[in-house]
Design an enzyme around this catalytic site. Sequence first.
Site, PDB file in Angstrom:
ATOM      1  N   TYR A   1       0.842  -1.207   0.000  1.00 44.98           N
ATOM      2  CA  TYR A   1       0.000   0.000   0.000  1.00 44.98           C
ATOM      3  C   TYR A   1       0.876   1.256   0.000  1.00 44.98           C
ATOM      4  O   TYR A   1       0.612   2.207  -0.730  1.00 44.98           O
ATOM      5  CB  TYR A   1      -0.923  -0.029   1.219  1.00 44.98           C
ATOM      6  CG  TYR A   1      -1.957   1.078   1.285  1.00 44.98           C
ATOM      7  CD1 TYR A   1      -3.084   1.061   0.474  1.00 44.98           C
ATOM      8  CD2 TYR A   1      -1.808   2.125   2.180  1.00 44.98           C
ATOM      9  CE1 TYR A   1      -4.040   2.068   0.558  1.00 44.98           C
ATOM     10  CE2 TYR A   1      -2.756   3.137   2.276  1.00 44.98           C
ATOM     11  CZ  TYR A   1      -3.871   3.101   1.461  1.00 44.98           C
ATOM     12  OH  TYR A   1      -4.814   4.105   1.543  1.00 44.98           O
TER      13      TYR A   1
HETATM   14  N1  LIG Z   1      -9.746   5.673   5.334  1.00 48.11           N
HETATM   15  C1  LIG Z   1      -8.487   6.018   5.501  1.00 48.11           C
HETATM   16  O1  LIG Z   1      -7.959   6.088   6.635  1.00 48.11           O
HETATM   17  C2  LIG Z   1      -7.655   6.391   4.294  1.00 48.11           C
HETATM   18  C3  LIG Z   1      -6.400   6.999   4.519  1.00 48.11           C
HETATM   19  C4  LIG Z   1      -5.651   7.357   3.413  1.00 48.11           C
HETATM   20  C5  LIG Z   1      -6.108   7.121   2.135  1.00 48.11           C
HETATM   21  N2  LIG Z   1      -7.317   6.513   1.956  1.00 48.11           N
HETATM   22  C6  LIG Z   1      -7.754   6.294   0.571  1.00 48.11           C
HETATM   23  O2  LIG Z   1      -9.026   6.871   0.413  1.00 48.11           O
HETATM   24  C7  LIG Z   1      -9.670   6.254  -0.707  1.00 48.11           C
HETATM   25  C8  LIG Z   1     -11.100   5.909  -0.341  1.00 48.11           C
HETATM   26  O3  LIG Z   1     -11.092   4.923   0.650  1.00 48.11           O
HETATM   27  P1  LIG Z   1     -12.088   4.948   1.890  1.00 48.11           P
HETATM   28  O4  LIG Z   1     -11.278   5.108   3.101  1.00 48.11           O
HETATM   29  O5  LIG Z   1     -13.230   5.884   1.613  1.00 48.11           O
HETATM   30  O6  LIG Z   1     -12.549   3.415   1.885  1.00 48.11           O
HETATM   31  P2  LIG Z   1     -13.909   2.670   1.503  1.00 48.11           P
HETATM   32  O7  LIG Z   1     -15.045   3.216   2.287  1.00 48.11           O
HETATM   33  O8  LIG Z   1     -13.583   1.246   1.589  1.00 48.11           O
HETATM   34  O9  LIG Z   1     -14.110   3.104  -0.008  1.00 48.11           O
HETATM   35  C9  LIG Z   1     -13.338   2.591  -1.044  1.00 48.11           C
HETATM   36  C10 LIG Z   1     -14.104   2.806  -2.340  1.00 48.11           C
HETATM   37  O10 LIG Z   1     -13.302   2.334  -3.433  1.00 48.11           O
HETATM   38  C11 LIG Z   1     -14.120   1.508  -4.239  1.00 48.11           C
HETATM   39  N3  LIG Z   1     -13.311   0.519  -4.915  1.00 48.11           N
HETATM   40  C12 LIG Z   1     -12.428  -0.353  -4.363  1.00 48.11           C
HETATM   41  N4  LIG Z   1     -11.905  -1.130  -5.322  1.00 48.11           N
HETATM   42  C13 LIG Z   1     -12.482  -0.739  -6.490  1.00 48.11           C
HETATM   43  C14 LIG Z   1     -12.367  -1.160  -7.843  1.00 48.11           C
HETATM   44  N5  LIG Z   1     -11.532  -2.144  -8.184  1.00 48.11           N
HETATM   45  N6  LIG Z   1     -13.104  -0.533  -8.782  1.00 48.11           N
HETATM   46  C15 LIG Z   1     -13.947   0.472  -8.448  1.00 48.11           C
HETATM   47  N7  LIG Z   1     -14.091   0.910  -7.206  1.00 48.11           N
HETATM   48  C16 LIG Z   1     -13.377   0.319  -6.241  1.00 48.11           C
HETATM   49  C17 LIG Z   1     -15.119   0.881  -3.284  1.00 48.11           C
HETATM   50  O11 LIG Z   1     -16.303   0.541  -3.965  1.00 48.11           O
HETATM   51  P3  LIG Z   1     -16.766  -0.927  -4.414  1.00 48.11           P
HETATM   52  O12 LIG Z   1     -16.305  -1.896  -3.363  1.00 48.11           O
HETATM   53  O13 LIG Z   1     -18.253  -0.790  -4.500  1.00 48.11           O
HETATM   54  O14 LIG Z   1     -16.146  -1.133  -5.753  1.00 48.11           O
HETATM   55  C18 LIG Z   1     -15.414   2.068  -2.363  1.00 48.11           C
HETATM   56  O15 LIG Z   1     -16.394   2.878  -2.944  1.00 48.11           O
HETATM   57  C19 LIG Z   1      -8.790   5.056  -1.078  1.00 48.11           C
HETATM   58  O16 LIG Z   1      -7.994   5.403  -2.203  1.00 48.11           O
HETATM   59  C20 LIG Z   1      -7.922   4.853   0.147  1.00 48.11           C
HETATM   60  O17 LIG Z   1      -6.713   4.237  -0.173  1.00 48.11           O
HETATM   61  C21 LIG Z   1      -8.096   6.161   3.002  1.00 48.11           C
END
Ligand SMILES: NC(=O)c1ccc[n+]([C@@H]2O[C@H](COP(=O)([O-])OP(=O)(O)OC[C@H]3O[C@@H](n4cnc5c(N)ncnc54)[C@H](OP(=O)(O)O)[C@@H]3O)[C@@H](O)[C@H]2O)c1
Length: 243
Positions: free
Chosen positions: A147
């Site tokens: 990651y």
């Molecule tokens: N939460 C944190 O602490 C954090 C910190 C730093 C960065 N981030 C980043 O923030 C972003 C959003 O994550 P989140 O925290 O909001 O998590 P989340 O609630 O799990 O959301 C992730 C989203 O990505 C979609 N997704 C995953 N794989 C996919 C694929 N192959 N094709 C299309 N859509 C896909 C999922 O939708 P489906 O499963 O419906 O496809 C979901 O809508 C990510 O890039 C993550 O790395 C998060």
Amino acid sequence: MITGASSGIGEAAARLFAQQGAAVSVMARREERLRALAEEIEAAGGRVLVTVGDVTAPADVARAVDATLAAYGRVDAAFNNAGWGSVGTPLHETDDADFERVMDVNVRGVWNCLKRQIPVMVAQGAGAIVNTCSTAGSFATGADASYVAAKHAVLGLTRAAAAEYGERGVRVNALMVGSTRTELMEGAMSRVPGLEEAAVARAVQRRLADPAEVARAALWLCGDGASFVTGAAVPVDGGCSAV
Ligand SMILES: NC(=O)c1ccc[n+]([C@@H]2O[C@H](COP(=O)([O-])OP(=O)(O)OC[C@H]3O[C@@H](n4cnc5c(N)ncnc54)[C@H](OP(=O)(O)O)[C@@H]3O)[C@@H](O)[C@H]2O)c1
């Protein structure tokens, strides 16, 4: 156009952008979640288009961009936010398949989006792209190594695209997101003992972000308020990169 809009940061962004009057185009794999979100946005008077698809599949991303153009005639802004990671697995215990999956969703997913969004924006002479990166894109955070590597690559893609297309009116920025209370993070916190406490301790604000706080930063970067901001790694991390 917002990818990963079926939950977390992307879902919060879809709501916020729609509230601000944007016609939004949402993409993810879970159709029911996207349809429920779309109903909510439409009930509040917003415009929304749903594409069910996987960002790792070039044809799905092309379909989402084409559908957005067909429906709205333009793609003014793109929030390439879909991502995935399996926090807490030591490098030497990580399956090769997991490494590939993490690179695929985070790096190839953003690559697929950039390749199809940029020509549209160049033709328009304007556009703003925001890629969801992470504090793991700047330093080793204790997240899994794949990651960390993937998010460093997302920052690289962001800077390269900003440099290449700045003269043609396209801005490309990265959000360096700190720990945010979403399904991704809740899942990791339930698996890894002490993760929540460590995340809280890292942020000088001593808490996790709400997804809407990240969405507000994306909205700013997509709008004219950020007209001279490109190639930037913008921290939304409660200050954890400051110390
Ligand atoms: N939460 C944190 O602490 C954090 C910190 C730093 C960065 N981030 C980043 O923030 C972003 C959003 O994550 P989140 O925290 O909001 O998590 P989340 O609630 O799990 O959301 C992730 C989203 O990505 C979609 N997704 C995953 N794989 C996919 C694929 N192959 N094709 C299309 N859509 C896909 C999922 O939708 P489906 O499963 O419906 O496809 C979901 O809508 C990510 O890039 C993550 O790395 C998060």
